[in-house]
Design a protein around this motif. Structure first.
Motif, PDB file in Angstrom:
ATOM      1  N   ASP A 188       1.646   6.604   7.145  1.00  0.00           N
ATOM      2  CA  ASP A 188       1.971   5.183   6.999  1.00  0.00           C
ATOM      3  C   ASP A 188       3.385   4.885   7.477  1.00  0.00           C
ATOM      4  O   ASP A 188       3.626   3.909   8.190  1.00  0.00           O
ATOM      5  CB  ASP A 188       1.836   4.762   5.531  1.00  0.00           C
ATOM      6  CG  ASP A 188       0.395   4.757   5.056  1.00  0.00           C
ATOM      7  OD1 ASP A 188      -0.513   4.718   5.909  1.00  0.00           O
ATOM      8  OD2 ASP A 188       0.180   4.791   3.838  1.00  0.00           O
ATOM      9  N   GLY A 202      -2.460  11.070  -1.903  1.00  0.00           N
ATOM     10  CA  GLY A 202      -1.822   9.773  -1.722  1.00  0.00           C
ATOM     11  C   GLY A 202      -0.465   9.912  -1.058  1.00  0.00           C
ATOM     12  O   GLY A 202      -0.083   9.115  -0.193  1.00  0.00           O
ATOM     13  N   THR A 203       0.290  10.939  -1.451  1.00  0.00           N
ATOM     14  CA  THR A 203       1.589  11.202  -0.829  1.00  0.00           C
ATOM     15  C   THR A 203       1.422  11.602   0.627  1.00  0.00           C
ATOM     16  O   THR A 203       2.169  11.152   1.506  1.00  0.00           O
ATOM     17  CB  THR A 203       2.322  12.319  -1.590  1.00  0.00           C
ATOM     18  OG1 THR A 203       2.426  11.950  -2.965  1.00  0.00           O
ATOM     19  CG2 THR A 203       3.711  12.563  -1.022  1.00  0.00           C
ATOM     20  N   ARG A 244      -6.933   1.836  -0.323  1.00  0.00           N
ATOM     21  CA  ARG A 244      -6.137   3.049  -0.479  1.00  0.00           C
ATOM     22  C   ARG A 244      -6.556   3.812  -1.736  1.00  0.00           C
ATOM     23  O   ARG A 244      -6.605   5.050  -1.732  1.00  0.00           O
ATOM     24  CB  ARG A 244      -4.657   2.701  -0.517  1.00  0.00           C
ATOM     25  CG  ARG A 244      -3.713   3.889  -0.781  1.00  0.00           C
ATOM     26  CD  ARG A 244      -3.954   5.076   0.149  1.00  0.00           C
ATOM     27  NE  ARG A 244      -3.818   4.743   1.542  1.00  0.00           N
ATOM     28  CZ  ARG A 244      -2.680   4.788   2.219  1.00  0.00           C
ATOM     29  NH1 ARG A 244      -1.556   5.141   1.608  1.00  0.00           N
ATOM     30  NH2 ARG A 244      -2.667   4.503   3.508  1.00  0.00           N
ATOM     31  N   ASN A 282      -7.792   7.675  -1.466  1.00  0.00           N
ATOM     32  CA  ASN A 282      -7.194   8.776  -2.230  1.00  0.00           C
ATOM     33  C   ASN A 282      -8.233   9.476  -3.094  1.00  0.00           C
ATOM     34  O   ASN A 282      -8.263  10.708  -3.193  1.00  0.00           O
ATOM     35  CB  ASN A 282      -6.064   8.248  -3.112  1.00  0.00           C
ATOM     36  CG  ASN A 282      -4.853   7.797  -2.317  1.00  0.00           C
ATOM     37  OD1 ASN A 282      -4.731   8.082  -1.133  1.00  0.00           O
ATOM     38  ND2 ASN A 282      -3.961   7.085  -2.962  1.00  0.00           N
ATOM     39  N   SER A 342       2.415   1.948  -3.379  1.00  0.00           N
ATOM     40  CA  SER A 342       1.408   2.152  -4.430  1.00  0.00           C
ATOM     41  C   SER A 342       0.565   3.397  -4.211  1.00  0.00           C
ATOM     42  O   SER A 342      -0.263   3.731  -5.065  1.00  0.00           O
ATOM     43  CB  SER A 342       0.477   0.932  -4.507  1.00  0.00           C
ATOM     44  OG  SER A 342       1.187  -0.250  -4.747  1.00  0.00           O
ATOM     45  N   SER A 343       0.763   4.092  -3.101  1.00  0.00           N
ATOM     46  CA  SER A 343      -0.134   5.186  -2.742  1.00  0.00           C
ATOM     47  C   SER A 343      -0.123   6.304  -3.778  1.00  0.00           C
ATOM     48  O   SER A 343      -1.183   6.802  -4.187  1.00  0.00           O
ATOM     49  CB  SER A 343       0.243   5.739  -1.366  1.00  0.00           C
ATOM     50  OG  SER A 343      -0.738   6.635  -0.902  1.00  0.00           O
ATOM     51  N   LYS A 356      -0.895  10.700   2.670  1.00  0.00           N
ATOM     52  CA  LYS A 356      -1.195   9.518   3.468  1.00  0.00           C
ATOM     53  C   LYS A 356       0.058   8.713   3.774  1.00  0.00           C
ATOM     54  O   LYS A 356       0.144   8.048   4.809  1.00  0.00           O
ATOM     55  CB  LYS A 356      -2.192   8.640   2.726  1.00  0.00           C
ATOM     56  CG  LYS A 356      -3.607   9.189   2.672  1.00  0.00           C
ATOM     57  CD  LYS A 356      -4.266   9.186   4.029  1.00  0.00           C
ATOM     58  CE  LYS A 356      -4.538   7.796   4.521  1.00  0.00           C
ATOM     59  NZ  LYS A 356      -5.258   7.777   5.816  1.00  0.00           N
ATOM     60  N   MET A 357       1.058   8.770   2.879  1.00  0.00           N
ATOM     61  CA  MET A 357       2.287   8.010   3.091  1.00  0.00           C
ATOM     62  C   MET A 357       3.035   8.466   4.339  1.00  0.00           C
ATOM     63  O   MET A 357       3.709   7.664   4.992  1.00  0.00           O
ATOM     64  CB  MET A 357       3.193   8.130   1.866  1.00  0.00           C
ATOM     65  CG  MET A 357       2.698   7.383   0.643  1.00  0.00           C
ATOM     66  SD  MET A 357       3.770   7.662  -0.790  1.00  0.00           S
ATOM     67  CE  MET A 357       5.291   6.890  -0.216  1.00  0.00           C
ATOM     68  N   VAL A 371       0.836  -1.204   0.000  1.00  0.00           N
ATOM     69  CA  VAL A 371       0.000   0.000   0.000  1.00  0.00           C
ATOM     70  C   VAL A 371       0.866   1.246   0.000  1.00  0.00           C
ATOM     71  O   VAL A 371       0.586   2.220  -0.708  1.00  0.00           O
ATOM     72  CB  VAL A 371      -0.948  -0.020   1.219  1.00  0.00           C
ATOM     73  CG1 VAL A 371      -1.656   1.320   1.366  1.00  0.00           C
ATOM     74  CG2 VAL A 371      -1.977  -1.135   1.079  1.00  0.00           C
ATOM     75  N   LEU A 372       1.936   1.208   0.772  1.00  0.00           N
ATOM     76  CA  LEU A 372       2.825   2.369   0.875  1.00  0.00           C
ATOM     77  C   LEU A 372       3.425   2.733  -0.475  1.00  0.00           C
ATOM     78  O   LEU A 372       3.364   3.893  -0.905  1.00  0.00           O
ATOM     79  CB  LEU A 372       3.931   2.086   1.887  1.00  0.00           C
ATOM     80  CG  LEU A 372       4.955   3.201   2.112  1.00  0.00           C
ATOM     81  CD1 LEU A 372       4.287   4.406   2.765  1.00  0.00           C
ATOM     82  CD2 LEU A 372       6.104   2.705   2.988  1.00  0.00           C
TER      83      LEU A 372
END
Length: 407
Positions: free
Chosen positions: A350, A343-344, A114, A118, A62-63, A346-347, A59-60
Motif C-alpha cells: 500500500d 495485515g502488516t 481489507r 486479511n 486500519s490494516s 499488505k501495508m 485502509v492503510l
C-alpha cells in the motif's frame, strides 16, 4: 481451464473458488469505478482523487487492527461478515449523489474489503499445511487473473453501452459476487479465535525483522505499477513502437501469470529458499528494466521485440518474487497472529503504491533511459538484501519460540 487453475479437492479448492467469485466482481468494478464516479456521480477528477486518497489512507492505518480482529474473532467469521457487508455497501453506490456520499461509501467499502482480505490470508495459514501455502497462493493468483480478466471484459461491454442502466447492472452484479463470497465462506472449515492471552495486541509492531521484510518487499512489488502506469507513457514518449504495444504487454503478463504462476513455486520449501526466489525475481525485473531502457531511440521492429522480451522477463520476475514473498510472510508470522501480520504485510504494498507512480513517472519519463537503469539497480539491490533480512527474521523467530518454551 477451470480444472487447471483449481487445486486438488479440499480446503484449498474452496479457498480458490471463493476467491474467483470475489475477483469476478472486483475486476468488473475496478475497470468502471473511476468512470462511474465522474460520469454518473458527477465528481470532478480532483474530487475523485481526494476520495481515493482518503479511502486508501483509512485502509492503510486500519490494516493491522483489522488483521488483529481476524485473529480474535476468528478469520472465517470476519471474512464472512466483511463480504456480506460489501454487498449492500456496493449496492449503495446506486444512490450516492456527490462527493461526501461517495467518499463515505467507498471508504467503508475499502475497510470491509481489507478486513476480508486479511481474514482470507489467516484462513489459508490455518487450513493449508505450511509446505503447501505458496502453491495454494499460486493457484489463487492464477485464478484471480482469469476471473478479473473476465470481469474486465464485462466492464468493456458496460463502457461501450455507456448508459446508466448498464452501470447500475454492473454495480448489482458486483454486489451479488460479494454476497456469494460471504455465503460461500460458510462452506470453509472454521478456524477458532485466538485468545488474547496468546500474544500481546499488535505485537507485529515490535517485530523489527518482519517490519524490515515488509518494507523491502513493499518496495519490490512496486514493479507491478510499471506495466500499468509507466510503460504506456514510455511507449508514447520515448519509443517508435505503436501505442497498442501497451495492451500487448499487459496481455502477455496476464497470460504468463495464469500459465506459470503455479510452476514458479517449485523449489520454495521454507523462508530461506523463498528469499532466494525473491532475489531471482528481483533480478529478472531488473533485467526487464534494462530491456525497456534499450527501446529508446531504436526502430519500430527492434523496439517491439525488446518490449516483448522485457515483458516476459518482468512477468517471470513477478511470479517468482510473489511466490517467495508468500512463503516468507506466512512462515515468519506466529500462528496466533497471522491476521495482524498479514495485515502488516499488505501495508508494505500500500505504501509503495502511494509514492511509486509519481516517483517512477519523474524518474523514467522525465529522465529517459537512465531512469530505467537507476530502477534496475534499485530492484537488484532490494533483491540482494532479502536473504539477509529473512535470515534475521528466522533467528528472531527461533529466539522468541525458545523463550516461550522455557516460560
Amino acid at each position: 481451464m477451470l480444472t487447471r487453475i483449481l487445486p486438488p479437492p479440499g480446503h484449498a479448492r474452496m479457498l480458490t473458488f471463493i476467491t474467483m467469485v470475489m475477483s469476478l466482481g472486483q475486476g468488473l468494478w475496478m475497470a468502471i469505478n473511476a468512470i462511474y464516479a465522474v460520469m454518473m456521480v458527477r465528481l470532478t477528477p480532483s474530487q475523485l482523487g481526494i476520495s481515493v486518497g482518503i479511502a486508501a489512507a483509512l485502509v492503510l492505518v486500519s490494516s493491522i487492527p483489522l488483521g488483529h480482529l481476524a485473529d480474535r474473532a476468528g478469520p472465517r467469521t470476519v471474512q464472512m461478515w466483511s463480504f456480506l457487508s460489501l454487498a449492500p455497501l456496493t449496492a449503495a453506490l446506486l444512490f450516492v449523489d456527490g462527493f461526501w456520499s461517495y467518499l463515505i461509501v467507498t471508504s467503508v467499502q475499502g475497510l470491509a474489503y481489507r478486513a476480508g482480505n486479511n481474514a482470507r490470508k489467516a484462513m489459508i495459514a490455518a487450513n493449508v499445511p505450511r509446505s503447501d501455502r505458496a502453491r495454494v497462493m499460486a493457484y489463487i493468483r492464477a485464478a484471480i487473473n482469469v476471473t478479473m480478466a473476465i470481469g474486465a471484459c464485462l466492464s468493456g461491454l458496460t463502457l461501450a453501452w455507456g448508459e446508466r442502466v448498464g452501470y447500475q447492472g454492473a454495480i448489482l452484479f458486483t454486489a451479488l459476487c460479494f454476497l456469494a463470497t460471504g455465503l460461500l465462506t460458510l462452506k470453509e472449515a472454521p478456524v477458532p479465535p485466538v485468545p488474547a492471552a496468546a500474544g500481546a495486541a499488535f505485537a507485529v509492531l515490535r517485530d523489527v525483522p518482519f517490519l524490515m521484510f515488509t518494507a523491502v518487499d513493499g518496495l519490490l512489488v512496486t514493479h507491478a505499477l510499471l506495466l500499468d502506469i509507466v510503460l504506456p507513457l514510455w511507449v508514447i514518449h520515448h519509443t517508435d513502437a505503436p501505442l497498442w504495444m501497451s495492451s500487448v504487454i499487459l496481455l502477455i503478463n496476464t497470460a504468463f501469470v495464469v500459465a506459470f504462476q503455479i510452476r514458479a513455486t517449485r523449489g520454495i520449501d521454507d523462508p530461506k529458499s523463498a528469499s532466494w526466489a525473491s532475489l531471482q525475481g528481483a533480478g529478472c525485473v531488473a533485467t526487464a528494466c534494462l530491456m525497456f531502457a534499450m527501446t529508446s531511440g531504436t526502430g519500430l521492429l527492434l523496439a517491439c521485440a525488446l518490449l516483448v522480451v522485457g515483458a516476459l522477463l518482468h512477468a517471470l520476475g513477478e511470479i517468482r518474487q510473489a511466490a517467495g514473498s508468500w512463503t516468507i510472510a506466512f512462515d515468519l508470522a506466529p500462528d496466533h497472529a497471522q491476521g495482524q501480520y498479514q495485515g502488516t504485510y499488505k501495508m508494505g504494498g500500500d505504501i509503495g503504491k502511494i509514492f511509486a507512480p509519481a516517483v517512477f513517472t519523474w524518474l523514467i519519463i522525465g529522465q529517459g533511459a537512465i531512469g530505467w537503469i537507476v530502477l534496475a539497480v534499485s530492484y537488484a539491490v532490494l533483491g540482494a538484501v532479502m536473504p539477509a533480512v529473512v535470515a534475521r527474521g528466522l533467528r528472531s523467530r527461533a529466539t522468541a519460540e525458545a523463550a516461550t518454551a522455557t516460560a
